[in-house]
Design a protein around this motif. Structure first.
Motif, mmCIF file in Angstrom:
data_model
loop_
_atom_site.group_PDB
_atom_site.id
_atom_site.type_symbol
_atom_site.label_atom_id
_atom_site.label_comp_id
_atom_site.label_asym_id
_atom_site.label_seq_id
_atom_site.Cartn_x
_atom_site.Cartn_y
_atom_site.Cartn_z
ATOM 1 N N UNK A 73 12.820 4.277 11.635
ATOM 2 C CA UNK A 73 12.763 5.732 11.792
ATOM 3 C C UNK A 73 12.094 6.409 10.599
ATOM 4 N N UNK A 74 12.205 5.782 9.418
ATOM 5 C CA UNK A 74 11.637 6.368 8.207
ATOM 6 C C UNK A 74 10.237 5.840 7.880
ATOM 7 N N UNK A 75 9.664 5.075 8.766
ATOM 8 C CA UNK A 75 8.318 4.550 8.511
ATOM 9 C C UNK A 75 7.264 5.656 8.539
ATOM 10 N N UNK A 76 7.279 6.465 9.594
ATOM 11 C CA UNK A 76 6.200 7.413 9.829
ATOM 12 C C UNK A 76 6.420 8.799 9.223
ATOM 13 N N UNK A 77 7.580 9.444 9.417
ATOM 14 C CA UNK A 77 7.715 10.833 8.924
ATOM 15 C C UNK A 77 7.428 11.027 7.434
ATOM 16 N N UNK A 78 7.979 10.213 6.515
ATOM 17 C CA UNK A 78 7.626 10.418 5.099
ATOM 18 C C UNK A 78 6.143 10.204 4.827
ATOM 19 N N UNK A 79 5.559 9.226 5.500
ATOM 20 C CA UNK A 79 4.138 8.957 5.340
ATOM 21 C C UNK A 79 3.305 10.156 5.784
ATOM 22 N N UNK A 80 3.632 10.703 6.950
ATOM 23 C CA UNK A 80 2.884 11.852 7.458
ATOM 24 C C UNK A 80 3.049 13.059 6.538
ATOM 25 N N UNK A 81 4.255 13.249 5.994
ATOM 26 C CA UNK A 81 4.476 14.359 5.075
ATOM 27 C C UNK A 81 3.620 14.207 3.823
ATOM 28 N N UNK A 82 3.572 12.992 3.280
ATOM 29 C CA UNK A 82 2.772 12.752 2.066
ATOM 30 C C UNK A 82 1.285 12.945 2.349
ATOM 31 N N UNK A 83 0.820 12.448 3.483
ATOM 32 C CA UNK A 83 -0.596 12.612 3.845
ATOM 33 C C UNK A 83 -0.918 14.085 4.059
#
Length: 253
Positions: free
Chosen positions: A200-210
């Motif tokens: 669940x934490x794979x994509x949302x933090x990545x998208x936020x950083x990008x």
């Protein structure tokens, strides 16, 4: 400071038109898409871990789960090779899954499948923060070649250095926050709970950083194309040599 080290009016964001702003945002978006793999790269990052935790949730079999995760990682690489696409994102996924499989097999603890990736995330977070404190933000080192500016932003483009600094801090803090959630779960939760939270934490933090990186860079001065500068210098040098040779042949020219 030499003339080359001084920012020019071309790199002053106050001199940019709306069209230039739109072009800068489009270029930044394309560069980030290339650097971080886009939607396909995200799928390749999530799929092996998702398959592992799904199978383990069903049958609690470490070997079957691990082999399935590794097999799908290799399949993703094979598809890229067949299509002659870039394989750097898929290969990084294979190595991450392989380390997790080996570690879990050695310890016999299914949770250890996730430990190498968690340690990598922690190390990456620290790398972002430490390099930024040292004045060489990691995101600038990653994206500099993509924007064809290499390290010119360090001395010649202070606005972009500031943007890279903000972006690197954002990446470091976001990844640290992710680690603050995952490592306690590694000790206290079971394998399936840890696995589903990690997926669940794979994509949302990545998208936020990008997204934050895009925001900072879209507002920054445009990159200095050092490759174009070198080509222009080489062309000017060739022209000077040609003129000198012509003058030697015909002194009256």
């Amino acid at each position: 400071m030499t003339s080359l080290d001084k920012p020019t009016s071309d790199t002053d964001p106050n001199h940019r038109t709306e069209q230039q702003d739109a072009e800068a945002k489009a270029v930044t978006e394309a560069a980030l898409f290339e650097a971080f793999g886009g939607v396909r790269g995200m799928v390749e990052t999530v799929l092996p871990g998702l398959l592992f935790v799904t199978i383990f949730t069903i049958n609690k079999d470490l070997h079957t789960s691990a082999i399935a995760a590794l097999a799908v990682s290799l399949a993703l690489v094979a598809v890229r090779l067949v299509r002659k696409d870039t394989v750097k994102h898929a290969f990084s996924g294979v190595f991450g899954v392989a380390f997790g499989v080996v570690f879990a097999m050695m310890t016999g603890n299914a949770k250890d499948f996730y430990l190498p990736g968690m340690l990598y995330t922690l190390g990456l977070a620290l790398a972002y923060l430490i390099t930024t404190l040292a004045g060489v933000p990691l995101i600038g080192l990653i994206l500099g070649p993509v924007f064809k500016e290499n390290l010119s932003w360090r001395t010649r483009n202070p606005g972009r250095k500031k943007a890279y600094t903000k972006a690197s801090y954002a990446w470091g803090l976001i990844l640290l926050a992710k680690c603050a959630i995952l490592f306690p779960l590694y000790w206290w939760a079971d394998t399936t709970q840890l696995g589903w939270v990690l997926v669940a934490l794979k994509i949302p933090p990545f998208l936020l950083a990008v997204y934050l990186t895009w925001v900072f860079l879209a507002k920054a001065p445009p990159p200095i194309d050092v490759f174009a500068e070198m080509e222009a210098e080489e062309q000017a040098e060739k022209e000077r040599k040609a003129q000198a040779a012509a003058a030697l042949r015909d002194p009256e020219v």
